[in-house]
Design a protein around this motif. Structure first.
Motif, mmCIF file in Angstrom:
data_model
loop_
_atom_site.group_PDB
_atom_site.id
_atom_site.type_symbol
_atom_site.label_atom_id
_atom_site.label_comp_id
_atom_site.label_asym_id
_atom_site.label_seq_id
_atom_site.Cartn_x
_atom_site.Cartn_y
_atom_site.Cartn_z
ATOM 1 N N LEU A 114 0.837 -1.191 0.000
ATOM 2 C CA LEU A 114 0.000 0.000 0.000
ATOM 3 C C LEU A 114 0.876 1.247 0.000
ATOM 4 N N GLY A 115 0.594 2.163 -0.913
ATOM 5 C CA GLY A 115 1.172 3.501 -0.864
ATOM 6 C C GLY A 115 2.674 3.565 -0.823
ATOM 7 N N CYS A 116 3.355 2.802 -1.667
ATOM 8 C CA CYS A 116 4.817 2.789 -1.636
ATOM 9 C C CYS A 116 5.375 2.429 -3.006
ATOM 10 N N PRO A 117 6.292 3.218 -3.540
ATOM 11 C CA PRO A 117 6.971 2.802 -4.771
ATOM 12 C C PRO A 117 7.756 1.519 -4.526
ATOM 13 N N PRO A 118 7.947 0.691 -5.544
ATOM 14 C CA PRO A 118 8.765 -0.510 -5.361
ATOM 15 C C PRO A 118 10.213 -0.132 -5.100
ATOM 16 N N PRO A 119 10.976 -1.016 -4.474
ATOM 17 C CA PRO A 119 12.355 -0.672 -4.119
ATOM 18 C C PRO A 119 13.291 -0.536 -5.321
ATOM 19 N N SER A 120 12.823 -0.859 -6.517
ATOM 20 C CA SER A 120 13.628 -0.603 -7.712
ATOM 21 C C SER A 120 13.657 0.883 -8.050
ATOM 22 N N VAL A 191 -1.980 -1.364 -3.867
ATOM 23 C CA VAL A 191 -3.093 -0.455 -3.581
ATOM 24 C C VAL A 191 -2.548 0.973 -3.501
ATOM 25 N N ALA A 192 -3.138 1.856 -4.299
ATOM 26 C CA ALA A 192 -2.727 3.260 -4.335
ATOM 27 C C ALA A 192 -3.839 4.142 -3.790
ATOM 28 N N GLY A 193 -3.453 5.265 -3.184
ATOM 29 C CA GLY A 193 -4.412 6.298 -2.832
ATOM 30 C C GLY A 193 -4.615 7.211 -4.035
ATOM 31 N N SER A 194 -5.835 7.563 -4.304
ATOM 32 C CA SER A 194 -6.140 8.341 -5.511
ATOM 33 C C SER A 194 -5.446 9.696 -5.525
ATOM 34 N N ALA A 195 -5.164 10.249 -4.356
ATOM 35 C CA ALA A 195 -4.518 11.565 -4.268
ATOM 36 C C ALA A 195 -3.133 11.483 -3.643
ATOM 37 N N ASP A 196 -2.494 10.331 -3.751
ATOM 38 C CA ASP A 196 -1.170 10.131 -3.157
ATOM 39 C C ASP A 196 -0.092 10.455 -4.186
ATOM 40 N N ASP A 197 0.547 11.607 -4.035
ATOM 41 C CA ASP A 197 1.603 11.993 -4.971
ATOM 42 C C ASP A 197 2.887 11.194 -4.749
ATOM 43 N N HIS A 198 3.006 10.568 -3.594
ATOM 44 C CA HIS A 198 4.209 9.790 -3.290
ATOM 45 C C HIS A 198 4.205 8.452 -4.021
ATOM 46 N N ALA A 199 3.046 7.848 -4.216
ATOM 47 C CA ALA A 199 2.952 6.528 -4.854
ATOM 48 C C ALA A 199 1.706 6.509 -5.732
ATOM 49 N N ARG A 200 1.832 7.055 -6.913
ATOM 50 C CA ARG A 200 0.709 7.129 -7.837
ATOM 51 C C ARG A 200 0.363 5.736 -8.377
ATOM 52 N N PRO A 201 -0.859 5.573 -8.893
ATOM 53 C CA PRO A 201 -1.250 4.255 -9.423
ATOM 54 C C PRO A 201 -0.262 3.704 -10.443
ATOM 55 N N GLU A 202 0.254 4.549 -11.345
ATOM 56 C CA GLU A 202 1.201 4.056 -12.346
ATOM 57 C C GLU A 202 2.515 3.606 -11.706
ATOM 58 N N THR A 203 2.857 4.213 -10.571
ATOM 59 C CA THR A 203 4.044 3.787 -9.830
ATOM 60 C C THR A 203 3.805 2.431 -9.169
ATOM 61 N N MET A 204 2.654 2.288 -8.537
ATOM 62 C CA MET A 204 2.325 1.040 -7.860
ATOM 63 C C MET A 204 2.266 -0.140 -8.831
ATOM 64 N N ARG A 205 1.971 0.137 -10.077
ATOM 65 C CA ARG A 205 1.874 -0.924 -11.088
ATOM 66 C C ARG A 205 3.211 -1.642 -11.271
#
Length: 243
Positions: A114-120, A191-205
């Motif tokens: 949830l709400g986190c970019p991957p470590p790559s 899982v992304a938050g719709s207004a989360d600039d830290h981990a956007r949906p495209e990042t979580m993908r």
């Protein structure tokens, strides 16, 4: 050290979810999930050193110690389980999943991140600079991402207690970079938050690269700390992977 110091756990249930909190968060972050998921799922929330009842311990932690504790709990309970982490906790949950696989432990039903970019991804949003930031800069960074009430950040005594764990965790995130990782056999649910600039949906993908199993993505309303506001929705995702 007893397992009870490492975990806040609900009543035993037919399945479990191990929950890993965000930077400087304690086991109490997931306290609302205990009632939400009972009686079908036992919430086992991680309590790292340097917070809550472990406040007198140095806040730095070793991933191997966390894996030891989770592996022992998994072996003792012998029930289906999932791993769930928010923000820093997502990257820690990944390391635990990799560590458990290396020890031949039973495979989790899923890893929920949830709400986190991957470590790559390289650290962003201030994480990479934390080792050289002043206390005032750290407080400003925390205000920018939310999650810690302004009243707490404005209270000098409380802030003094919190800052060592905050710095230790943000430093761990800044140093935790995996260009590649062993592929997991379990599904990954991002899982992304719709207004989360830290981990956007495209990042979580991009978490899809960490499993050879199925990958699913969800977007829930809210900012970076939607884990507090979307308890029922997140609990539904946990139930879905454990059914």
């Amino acid at each position: 050290m007893s397992a009870s110091e490492w975990f806040l756990a609900g009543r035993p249930a037919p399945s479990q979810v191990f929950c890993f909190p965000y930077a400087a968060g304690g086991a109490a972050v997931f306290f609302p999930y205990i009632a939400e998921l009972a009686p079908d799922v036992q919430v086992v929330s991680l309590r790292l050193p340097g917070r809550e009842s472990r406040l007198d311990e140095p806040p730095a932690f070793r991933v191997a110690d966390v894996v030891d504790q989770v592996a022992a709990h998994v072996a003792t309970a012998a029930v289906p389980y999932a791993l769930l982490g928010h923000s820093m906790g997502a990257q820690l949950a990944l390391e635990v999943a990799i560590g458990l696989a290396g020890r031949g432990a039973s495979t989790p039903a899923a890893l929920l991140v949830l709400g986190c970019p991957p470590p790559s991804d390289p650290p962003t949003g201030g994480f990479g600079d934390v080792e050289t930031m002043s206390d005032a800069d750290v407080v400003q960074f925390l205000r920018s991402v939310g999650g810690i009430p302004d009243q707490a950040l404005a209270e000098p005594v409380l802030l003094e207690l919190m800052l060592p764990a905050i710095r230790a965790d943000l430093t761990w995130v800044a140093r935790h970079h995996r260009a590649a990782a062993p592929l997991l056999d379990c599904p990954v649910v991002a899982v992304a938050g719709s207004a989360d600039d830290h981990a956007r949906p495209e990042t979580m993908r991009r978490w899809s690269a960490y499993t050879r199993g199925p990958f699913r993505e969800h977007v829930l309303p809210g900012g970076h700390f939607f884990v507090h506001d979307q308890v029922a929705a997140v609990a539904d995702l946990v139930r879905a992977v454990l059914d």
